[in-house]
Design a protein around this motif. Structure first.
Motif, PDB file in Angstrom:
ATOM      1  N   PHE A   1      -8.361 -84.941 -24.504  1.00 38.12           N
ATOM      2  CA  PHE A   1      -9.308 -83.884 -24.840  1.00 38.12           C
ATOM      3  C   PHE A   1      -9.196 -82.818 -23.754  1.00 38.12           C
ATOM      4  CE2 PHE A   1     -10.706 -87.665 -26.950  1.00 38.12           C
ATOM      5  CZ  PHE A   1     -11.027 -87.203 -28.220  1.00 38.12           C
ATOM      6  N   GLY A   2      -8.753 -81.636 -24.143  1.00 43.00           N
ATOM      7  CA  GLY A   2      -8.406 -80.585 -23.185  1.00 43.00           C
ATOM      8  C   GLY A   2      -9.602 -79.992 -22.469  1.00 43.00           C
ATOM      9  N   ARG A   3      -9.326 -79.205 -21.453  1.00 50.11           N
ATOM     10  CA  ARG A   3     -10.394 -78.539 -20.687  1.00 50.11           C
ATOM     11  C   ARG A   3     -11.176 -77.565 -21.577  1.00 50.11           C
ATOM     12  NH1 ARG A   3      -8.165 -75.546 -15.993  1.00 50.11           N
ATOM     13  NH2 ARG A   3     -10.370 -75.376 -15.513  1.00 50.11           N
ATOM     14  N   ASN A   4     -10.511 -77.108 -22.650  1.00 45.71           N
ATOM     15  CA  ASN A   4     -11.176 -76.202 -23.601  1.00 45.71           C
ATOM     16  C   ASN A   4     -11.905 -76.972 -24.705  1.00 45.71           C
ATOM     17  OD1 ASN A   4      -8.828 -77.225 -24.685  1.00 45.71           O
ATOM     18  ND2 ASN A   4      -8.302 -75.351 -25.802  1.00 45.71           N
ATOM     19  N   GLU A   5     -11.949 -78.298 -24.601  1.00 47.80           N
ATOM     20  CA  GLU A   5     -12.615 -79.113 -25.629  1.00 47.80           C
ATOM     21  C   GLU A   5     -13.809 -79.845 -25.004  1.00 47.80           C
ATOM     22  OE1 GLU A   5      -9.519 -80.606 -28.756  1.00 47.80           O
ATOM     23  OE2 GLU A   5      -8.681 -81.002 -26.771  1.00 47.80           O
ATOM     24  N   GLY A   6     -14.624 -79.059 -24.307  1.00 51.89           N
ATOM     25  CA  GLY A   6     -15.738 -79.639 -23.550  1.00 51.89           C
ATOM     26  C   GLY A   6     -16.747 -80.365 -24.418  1.00 51.89           C
ATOM     27  N   GLY A   7     -16.952 -79.885 -25.640  1.00 51.57           N
ATOM     28  CA  GLY A   7     -17.920 -80.540 -26.523  1.00 51.57           C
ATOM     29  C   GLY A   7     -17.486 -81.965 -26.839  1.00 51.57           C
ATOM     30  N   ALA A   8     -16.209 -82.133 -27.169  1.00 54.99           N
ATOM     31  CA  ALA A   8     -15.703 -83.477 -27.475  1.00 54.99           C
ATOM     32  C   ALA A   8     -15.742 -84.351 -26.217  1.00 54.99           C
ATOM     33  CB  ALA A   8     -14.289 -83.381 -28.038  1.00 54.99           C
ATOM     34  N   GLN A   9     -15.450 -83.756 -25.061  1.00 53.53           N
ATOM     35  CA  GLN A   9     -15.530 -84.529 -23.812  1.00 53.53           C
ATOM     36  C   GLN A   9     -16.953 -85.045 -23.596  1.00 53.53           C
ATOM     37  OE1 GLN A   9     -13.927 -82.922 -20.244  1.00 53.53           O
ATOM     38  NE2 GLN A   9     -11.984 -82.287 -21.138  1.00 53.53           N
ATOM     39  N   ASN A  10     -17.929 -84.163 -23.764  1.00 51.71           N
ATOM     40  CA  ASN A  10     -19.330 -84.585 -23.574  1.00 51.71           C
ATOM     41  C   ASN A  10     -19.710 -85.691 -24.549  1.00 51.71           C
ATOM     42  OD1 ASN A  10     -20.145 -82.977 -21.426  1.00 51.71           O
ATOM     43  ND2 ASN A  10     -20.599 -81.244 -22.749  1.00 51.71           N
ATOM     44  N   PHE A  11     -19.234 -85.558 -25.774  1.00 56.33           N
ATOM     45  CA  PHE A  11     -19.542 -86.571 -26.790  1.00 56.33           C
ATOM     46  C   PHE A  11     -19.013 -87.946 -26.351  1.00 56.33           C
ATOM     47  CE2 PHE A  11     -17.823 -88.749 -30.642  1.00 56.33           C
ATOM     48  CZ  PHE A  11     -19.032 -89.167 -31.173  1.00 56.33           C
ATOM     49  N   HIS A  12     -17.753 -87.981 -25.925  1.00 59.14           N
ATOM     50  CA  HIS A  12     -17.178 -89.284 -25.551  1.00 59.14           C
ATOM     51  C   HIS A  12     -17.793 -89.828 -24.257  1.00 59.14           C
ATOM     52  CE1 HIS A  12     -14.479 -89.654 -28.873  1.00 59.14           C
ATOM     53  NE2 HIS A  12     -14.176 -88.364 -28.737  1.00 59.14           N
ATOM     54  N   ARG A  13     -18.171 -88.930 -23.356  1.00 59.03           N
ATOM     55  CA  ARG A  13     -18.886 -89.409 -22.156  1.00 59.03           C
ATOM     56  C   ARG A  13     -20.247 -89.999 -22.540  1.00 59.03           C
ATOM     57  NH1 ARG A  13     -16.333 -84.778 -19.442  1.00 59.03           N
ATOM     58  NH2 ARG A  13     -14.837 -85.696 -17.993  1.00 59.03           N
ATOM     59  N   SER A  14     -20.885 -89.378 -23.522  1.00 59.33           N
ATOM     60  CA  SER A  14     -22.188 -89.888 -23.966  1.00 59.33           C
ATOM     61  C   SER A  14     -22.031 -91.263 -24.614  1.00 59.33           C
ATOM     62  CB  SER A  14     -22.830 -88.916 -24.968  1.00 59.33           C
ATOM     63  OG  SER A  14     -23.004 -87.643 -24.372  1.00 59.33           O
ATOM     64  N   VAL A  15     -21.010 -91.414 -25.467  1.00 64.21           N
ATOM     65  CA  VAL A  15     -20.753 -92.724 -26.084  1.00 64.21           C
ATOM     66  C   VAL A  15     -20.558 -93.758 -24.980  1.00 64.21           C
ATOM     67  CG1 VAL A  15     -19.129 -94.074 -27.475  1.00 64.21           C
ATOM     68  CG2 VAL A  15     -19.765 -91.751 -28.198  1.00 64.21           C
TER      69      VAL A  15
END
Ligand code: FES
Length: 407
Positions: A379-393
């Motif tokens: 998940f790229g640096r420009n895909e912060g929303g997906a990063q946050n989602f997976h960190r939340s999971v």
């Protein structure tokens, strides 16, 4: 119709950031690329996620617009739990396990319906329940034998209604503090004026694993490519940019709820700069669009003028069902035939785009994961929303493991 000060202030903040990014040729970005092991999509991970997340957290399962009147109800199945959500005569919304206390049949005809009722008569032996869940009557009570009706109401689930949205925890006895869980997202939701929406139509779509499904709602990186001939084509005429702004709300450092904004008008940052020609006092929601996600399963591509709410409900490690609900502040019973036709076409179009573009891609990704080709997803640096989602999971799964090991 005036926007609230909060909404106006948020739009100004987002537009200013987007213009700065457009001038700099940048976008909101994270410190680093996020790497997620492929085995986090295994059946074992899925089971753990269902226990840690879907069975424990408040889930947004209905819109107030679906339950406008006393007696209006919604039956929906989440994992193996049939849920019945009802607005009582006292206007309060309550949720129950949709299982008759005689022998367990659903008290609605199906596990997937919306309607209006003065009460619920179980189709099996006609026990009758009120809209507050109380057992009102038993068929042939003298022949049945003595029972205490007060102890045999439908089993209630924790439920809260705020800002036009209704949350339920599907595990009996688990309560929640919606203000703590949602944090500043409640103010964001209030700006949508969802309590004034009406439901104009629905679709249901099947996709792959719930996280693969959700990923597509959390970044705009794919829009000019996957949706080249559809969404990208529609939006670029109106303007703007590949700039994406990510903000998060809630009790975690990564959210878990999010707002992604600025992508909706195409892929040319120069067009974003046109906002500078518009007086800032006129920067309204007409010019700037945001998608909100409510962890773990909701995407709201709507504002006070209406739009689309998507509920993504996992049903198996490799399957998810999305309930698309189209909303609008206009009462559809007052619509002209032309307006009804236009809405029908819009509903069909958005179902087709999501099914043929996003969800067909989700099945391909599922196969790619199972092929063994990769050991991790990026998940790229420009895909912060997906990063946050997976960190939340990951956060909720870790918290669940910790609670299990304590015993
Ligand atoms: S199962 Fe409902 S009345 Fe018998």
């Amino acid at each position: 119709m005036a926007q609230s000060d909060y909404v106006q202030q948020q739009i100004h903040w987002m537009v200013k950031r987007a213009i700065e990014h457009a001038e700099a040729g940048s976008t909101d970005s994270t410190e680093e690329i996020y790497r997620l092991p492929v085995d986090s999509y295994s059946a074992q991970s899925w089971e753990e996620e269902m226990n840690a997340i879907f069975r424990r957290l408040p889930l947004m399962l209905a819109l107030s617009a679906e339950l406008r009147e006393p007696g209006s109800y919604k039956a929906i199945k989440v994992l193996d739990v049939p849920v019945l959500i009802v607005r009582g005569e006292d206007l309060r919304v309550r949720a129950f396990i949709n299982a008759c206390t005689h022998r367990g049949r659903a008290v609605t005809q199906t596990h997937d319906e919306v309607g209006q009722a003065k009460g619920f008569t179980c189709p099996y032996h006609a026990w009758r329940f009120g809209t507050s869940g109380e057992l009102q009557s038993v068929a042939d009570p003298r022949k049945f034998g003595e029972i205490d009706r007060n102890l045999l109401g439908l089993k209630e689930l924790s439920c809260e209604e705020r800002a036009g949205f209704i949350w339920v925890c599907i595990t009996r006895g688990v309560s929640f503090d919606i203000e703590h869980y949602m944090g500043g997202m409640l103010e964001e939701l209030a700006g949508l004026e969802a309590d004034k929406w009406f439901v104009h139509g629905r679709s249901q779509l099947e996709s792959a694993n719930w996280k693969i499904t959700h990923d597509g709602y959390l970044e705009s990186y794919h829009i000019p490519f996957l949706h080249r001939q559809t969404l990208h084509e529609f939006w670029k005429r109106e303007s703007l940019s590949s700039v994406s702004l990510y903000d998060h709300y809630g009790p975690l450092p990564c959210g878990p709820h999010q707002r992604m904004a600025g992508n909706a008008w195409g892929n040319d940052p120069k067009l974003m700069l046109k906002m500078k020609d518009i007086p800032s006092a006129d920067w309204g929601d007409k010019y700037f669009h945001a998608v909100r996600t409510l962890f773990p399963h909701i995407s709201i591509s709507a504002d006070r003028h209406g739009g689309l709410v998507s509920l993504m409900l996992p049903i198996a490690p490799d399957r998810c069902i999305t309930h698309q609900i189209h909303v609008n502040p206009r009462d559809p019973s007052q619509d002209t035939p032309e307006q009804l036709q236009a809405m029908k076409e819009r509903i069909a179009l958005y179902a087709k785009i999501v099914r043929d573009e996003d969800y067909s891609t989700s099945f391909s990704i599922q196969e790619g994961l199972q092929s063994g080709a990769n050991t991790e997803l990026l998940f790229g640096r420009n895909e912060g929303g997906a990063q946050n989602f997976h960190r939340s999971v990951a956060h909720y799964v870790q918290a669940y493991r910790a609670s299990q090991s304590k015993g």
